[in-house]
Design a protein around this motif. Structure first.
Motif, PDB file in Angstrom:
ATOM      1  N   MET A  61       0.855  -1.174   0.000  1.00  0.00           N
ATOM      2  CA  MET A  61       0.000   0.000   0.000  1.00  0.00           C
ATOM      3  C   MET A  61       0.897   1.230   0.000  1.00  0.00           C
ATOM      4  SD  MET A  61      -2.541   1.478   2.982  1.00  0.00           S
ATOM      5  CE  MET A  61      -3.612   0.041   3.023  1.00  0.00           C
ATOM      6  N   MET A  62       0.988   1.898  -1.140  1.00  0.00           N
ATOM      7  CA  MET A  62       1.752   3.139  -1.183  1.00  0.00           C
ATOM      8  C   MET A  62       0.914   4.245  -0.545  1.00  0.00           C
ATOM      9  SD  MET A  62       3.764   3.372  -4.795  1.00  0.00           S
ATOM     10  CE  MET A  62       2.270   3.391  -5.762  1.00  0.00           C
ATOM     11  N   VAL A  63       1.492   4.931   0.428  1.00  0.00           N
ATOM     12  CA  VAL A  63       0.812   6.048   1.077  1.00  0.00           C
ATOM     13  C   VAL A  63       1.497   7.328   0.628  1.00  0.00           C
ATOM     14  CG1 VAL A  63       0.040   7.057   3.242  1.00  0.00           C
ATOM     15  CG2 VAL A  63       0.281   4.574   3.056  1.00  0.00           C
ATOM     16  N   TYR A  64       0.737   8.201  -0.020  1.00  0.00           N
ATOM     17  CA  TYR A  64       1.286   9.447  -0.549  1.00  0.00           C
ATOM     18  C   TYR A  64       1.383  10.480   0.572  1.00  0.00           C
ATOM     19  CZ  TYR A  64       1.079   8.030  -5.476  1.00  0.00           C
ATOM     20  OH  TYR A  64       1.299   7.423  -6.685  1.00  0.00           O
ATOM     21  N   ARG A  65       2.327  10.244   1.457  1.00  0.00           N
ATOM     22  CA  ARG A  65       2.539  11.108   2.617  1.00  0.00           C
ATOM     23  C   ARG A  65       3.941  10.816   3.133  1.00  0.00           C
ATOM     24  NH1 ARG A  65      -2.346  10.309   5.795  1.00  0.00           N
ATOM     25  NH2 ARG A  65      -3.257  12.283   5.104  1.00  0.00           N
ATOM     26  N   LEU A  66       4.628  11.828   3.625  1.00  0.00           N
ATOM     27  CA  LEU A  66       5.977  11.631   4.151  1.00  0.00           C
ATOM     28  C   LEU A  66       6.011  10.547   5.214  1.00  0.00           C
ATOM     29  CD1 LEU A  66       8.967  12.422   4.624  1.00  0.00           C
ATOM     30  CD2 LEU A  66       8.146  14.236   6.142  1.00  0.00           C
ATOM     31  N   ASP A  67       5.039  10.575   6.108  1.00  0.00           N
ATOM     32  CA  ASP A  67       4.937   9.601   7.187  1.00  0.00           C
ATOM     33  C   ASP A  67       3.490   9.594   7.644  1.00  0.00           C
ATOM     34  OD1 ASP A  67       5.496   7.934   9.513  1.00  0.00           O
ATOM     35  OD2 ASP A  67       7.567   8.617   9.393  1.00  0.00           O
ATOM     36  N   ARG A  68       3.214   8.888   8.729  1.00  0.00           N
ATOM     37  CA  ARG A  68       1.861   8.920   9.270  1.00  0.00           C
ATOM     38  C   ARG A  68       1.486  10.347   9.651  1.00  0.00           C
ATOM     39  NH1 ARG A  68       4.021   5.507  13.749  1.00  0.00           N
ATOM     40  NH2 ARG A  68       5.628   6.997  13.178  1.00  0.00           N
ATOM     41  N   PHE A  69       0.211  10.615   9.711  1.00  0.00           N
ATOM     42  CA  PHE A  69      -0.286  11.974   9.877  1.00  0.00           C
ATOM     43  C   PHE A  69       0.319  12.644  11.118  1.00  0.00           C
ATOM     44  CE2 PHE A  69      -3.326  15.272  11.037  1.00  0.00           C
ATOM     45  CZ  PHE A  69      -3.598  15.855   9.806  1.00  0.00           C
ATOM     46  N   GLY A  70       1.099  13.700  10.885  1.00  0.00           N
ATOM     47  CA  GLY A  70       1.681  14.468  11.977  1.00  0.00           C
ATOM     48  C   GLY A  70       2.808  13.775  12.713  1.00  0.00           C
ATOM     49  N   ARG A  71       3.325  12.662  12.186  1.00  0.00           N
ATOM     50  CA  ARG A  71       4.351  11.899  12.891  1.00  0.00           C
ATOM     51  C   ARG A  71       5.604  11.786  12.023  1.00  0.00           C
ATOM     52  NH1 ARG A  71       1.238   6.599  14.886  1.00  0.00           N
ATOM     53  NH2 ARG A  71       2.998   6.435  16.345  1.00  0.00           N
ATOM     54  N   GLY A  72       6.654  11.190  12.587  1.00  0.00           N
ATOM     55  CA  GLY A  72       7.921  11.169  11.878  1.00  0.00           C
ATOM     56  C   GLY A  72       8.647   9.848  11.992  1.00  0.00           C
ATOM     57  N   GLY A  73       9.639   9.655  11.130  1.00  0.00           N
ATOM     58  CA  GLY A  73      10.458   8.453  11.149  1.00  0.00           C
ATOM     59  C   GLY A  73      11.851   8.749  10.642  1.00  0.00           C
ATOM     60  N   HIS A  74      12.708   7.742  10.671  1.00  0.00           N
ATOM     61  CA  HIS A  74      14.127   7.957  10.455  1.00  0.00           C
ATOM     62  C   HIS A  74      14.531   8.096   8.992  1.00  0.00           C
ATOM     63  CE1 HIS A  74      17.098   7.333  14.000  1.00  0.00           C
ATOM     64  NE2 HIS A  74      17.319   8.468  13.383  1.00  0.00           N
ATOM     65  N   HIS A  75      13.586   8.039   8.069  1.00  0.00           N
ATOM     66  CA  HIS A  75      13.909   8.402   6.685  1.00  0.00           C
ATOM     67  C   HIS A  75      13.900   9.916   6.515  1.00  0.00           C
ATOM     68  CE1 HIS A  75       9.624   8.183   7.141  1.00  0.00           C
ATOM     69  NE2 HIS A  75       9.388   8.741   5.970  1.00  0.00           N
ATOM     70  N   ARG A  76      13.208  10.620   7.426  1.00  0.00           N
ATOM     71  CA  ARG A  76      13.008  12.058   7.266  1.00  0.00           C
ATOM     72  C   ARG A  76      14.303  12.868   7.251  1.00  0.00           C
ATOM     73  NH1 ARG A  76       9.083  14.698  11.488  1.00  0.00           N
ATOM     74  NH2 ARG A  76      10.990  15.388  12.532  1.00  0.00           N
ATOM     75  N   PRO A  77      15.269  12.612   8.135  1.00  0.00           N
ATOM     76  CA  PRO A  77      16.514  13.397   8.057  1.00  0.00           C
ATOM     77  C   PRO A  77      17.293  13.168   6.768  1.00  0.00           C
ATOM     78  CG  PRO A  77      16.687  11.691   9.744  1.00  0.00           C
ATOM     79  CD  PRO A  77      15.259  11.743   9.327  1.00  0.00           C
ATOM     80  N   PHE A  78      17.123  12.004   6.149  1.00  0.00           N
ATOM     81  CA  PHE A  78      17.757  11.764   4.848  1.00  0.00           C
ATOM     82  C   PHE A  78      17.033  12.563   3.769  1.00  0.00           C
ATOM     83  CE2 PHE A  78      18.900   8.098   7.432  1.00  0.00           C
ATOM     84  CZ  PHE A  78      20.256   7.969   7.178  1.00  0.00           C
ATOM     85  N   ASN A  79      15.700  12.513   3.788  1.00  0.00           N
ATOM     86  CA  ASN A  79      14.929  13.317   2.839  1.00  0.00           C
ATOM     87  C   ASN A  79      15.285  14.792   2.956  1.00  0.00           C
ATOM     88  OD1 ASN A  79      11.796  11.427   3.213  1.00  0.00           O
ATOM     89  ND2 ASN A  79      13.587  11.023   1.946  1.00  0.00           N
ATOM     90  N   LYS A  80      15.492  15.251   4.169  1.00  0.00           N
ATOM     91  CA  LYS A  80      15.753  16.668   4.418  1.00  0.00           C
ATOM     92  C   LYS A  80      16.967  17.176   3.651  1.00  0.00           C
ATOM     93  CE  LYS A  80      16.604  19.903   8.255  1.00  0.00           C
ATOM     94  NZ  LYS A  80      16.775  20.017   9.723  1.00  0.00           N
TER      95      LYS A  80
END
Length: 462
Positions: free
Chosen positions: A292-311
């Motif tokens: 299931m591809m979710v078109y969102r950076l992460d769950r609603f209002g939450r974060g994960g460890h891919h985010r600093p790489f994306n940044k």
């Protein structure tokens, strides 16, 4: 209507996925499509062991707590003992493959943060499997070492963190066991990241380390909670996995954003096309697993460890269970009103964790086995009857068989059409108007391994 390309007076029809070239074509007589599937990936998909993953999760749980602020000197309790055990496991795996893994610590000291008020060394563990042709091109699978209870500053209470996130860490170890038996053109990083619960600091530190050392990381597969199949919504699901991805690059410039408004790319960041690649690998090489591809950076209002790489511009996605159980996340171990709280082994389904580990493994193997990504992909064709793609071939492309061009209607979530076009650096889609479609290109290896699709322009550049 299918597009045509006119070469040497011959009109050839491009159809989805498979290339048929008429014998009368002289311009491309020497083009032979590589295999459409990589047979070893079927074996890799079956290789992860649920028992080994279960044992690794249990070992991590038995450290009592793996909180970032917990004990570091003990050999049996705390995050220090946990990261040393992970390091030793990676070294053990390396010894079994003739030293094929380089195992390192990557760390920095963090202080003055809301969840790390005092100076604390945040230490991640990386095992690097170097590629044989293009060793500076990487794909990474990560899990998190640390755990927490209700109070994010509580580094002393028992915090098993079985699903969140011993499961992801165990998956990274198991992927290393499986893939270290193979050789790939590009490099693979198996990572245990720390400091996730305190502010994603481990990922931030590793991303900075990668940039400082010139690592070309083409994809980060962040695994965070991959062993729970029972949701707080009452749904039990062991056959679906969510893949979260950002739609536009976090680090695009104002000028790049302005250009994207006119050319498209809002749903075609490298991370989004990485997510599509994960799904396509699953569709081809796995059974009984729906992505299931979710078109969102992460769950609603939450974060994960891919985010600093994306940044910082490194493509990354989050891979995780579909139905979360919030009573088992970030909770003190307790019972209240007949409800059991806490992230313990009872919430672990190791067969499901093995399945999601297999998804990671075939994605890692596919990308590491592929040639270098096409560079400087551009599209043109405004006010013309034909769309045109151009790109460049990087160095270290010894395993390159050629390129595959892709197209889809702008409303389609996945790439629907493609054809192999050989070792060329441009392709014109005659009678396919650029206004109505999105286009991209991938590089294909001689064994059939290929890169994710690269969307034209800065919006899609890996």
């Amino acid at each position: 209507m299918l597009p045509t390309k006119r070469l040497a007076g011959i009109s050839m029809i491009a159809i989805s996925s498979v290339l048929f070239l008429p014998n009368t074509s002289h311009a491309q007589d020497d083009v032979k499509a590589p295999p459409s599937e990589v047979l070893s990936l079927y074996d890799i998909a079956e290789a992860p062991s649920a028992d080994r993953i279960q044992n690794d999760i249990q070992t991590l749980v038995d450290f009592g707590t793996r909180h970032t602020l917990s004990e570091t000197q003990s050999e049996t309790r705390g995050i220090g003992a946990a990261r040393r055990w992970i390091h030793s496991e990676f070294q053990k795996i390396s010894s079994e493959c003739g030293g094929c893994l380089e195992v390192i610590y990557v760390s920095d000291t963090i202080q003055g943060e809301s969840r790390i008020p005092n100076p604390t060394e945040v230490v991640s563990v990386l095992a690097i499997q170097r590629g044989s042709i293009d060793p500076n091109r990487y794909v990474m699978m990560s899990g998190d070492i640390d755990s927490r209870v209700t109070d994010p500053l509580n580094g002393t209470s028992d915090s098993p963190g079985a699903n969140d996130n011993a499961s992801g860490m165990a998956g990274a170890l198991e992927a290393a066991r499986v893939l270290s038996k193979y050789k790939f053109a590009g490099s693979i990083i198996y990572a245990g990241l720390s400091g996730e619960e305190q502010g994603l600091f481990g990922g931030e530190i590793v991303a900075e380390h990668a940039l400082a050392n010139g690592w070309q990381i083409k994809g980060v597969l962040n695994n965070d909670m991959i062993s729970n199949i029972t949701g707080i919504d009452g749904v039990i699901n062991n056959s679906t996995v969510r893949v979260f991805s950002e739609g536009t690059r976090a680090n695009e410039t104002p000028e790049e954003a302005r250009q994207r408004r006119f050319t498209g790319g809002e749903v075609d960041s490298p991370s989004r096309n990485l997510a599509r690649y994960v799904k396509s690998q699953s569709d081809q090489y796995m059974t009984n697993l729906d992505v299931m591809m979710v078109y969102r950076l992460d769950r609603f209002g939450r974060g994960g460890h891919h985010r600093p790489f994306n940044k910082v511009g490194i493509p990354g996605v989050r891979i995780m269970e579909t139905h979360e159980h919030y009573d088992r996340q970030h909770q003190d171990l307790r019972q209240e009103n007949g409800v059991t709280y806490g992230d313990t082994m009872e919430g672990v389904d190791s067969d499901y964790a093995a399945k999601l580990t297999a998804l990671n493994a075939i994605t890692l193997a596919g990308m590491a086995g592929a040639p270098p990504f096409p560079m400087n992909v551009e599209a043109s064709g405004a006010v013309k009857p034909s769309a045109k793609l151009t790109w460049e071939t990087p160095s270290n492309a010894a395993n390159l068989a050629g390129y595959r061009v892709h197209w889809r209607l702008t409303t389609e979530p996945e790439w629907t059409h493609s054809r192999f076009v050989g070792k060329v650096n441009e392709w014109e889609f005659t009678n396919l108007v650029i206004d109505n479609y999105f286009f991209g290109v991938s590089a294909v290896a001689k064994d059939g391994s290929q890169t994710p699709v690269v969307f034209p322009g800065a919006a899609g550049r890996f």
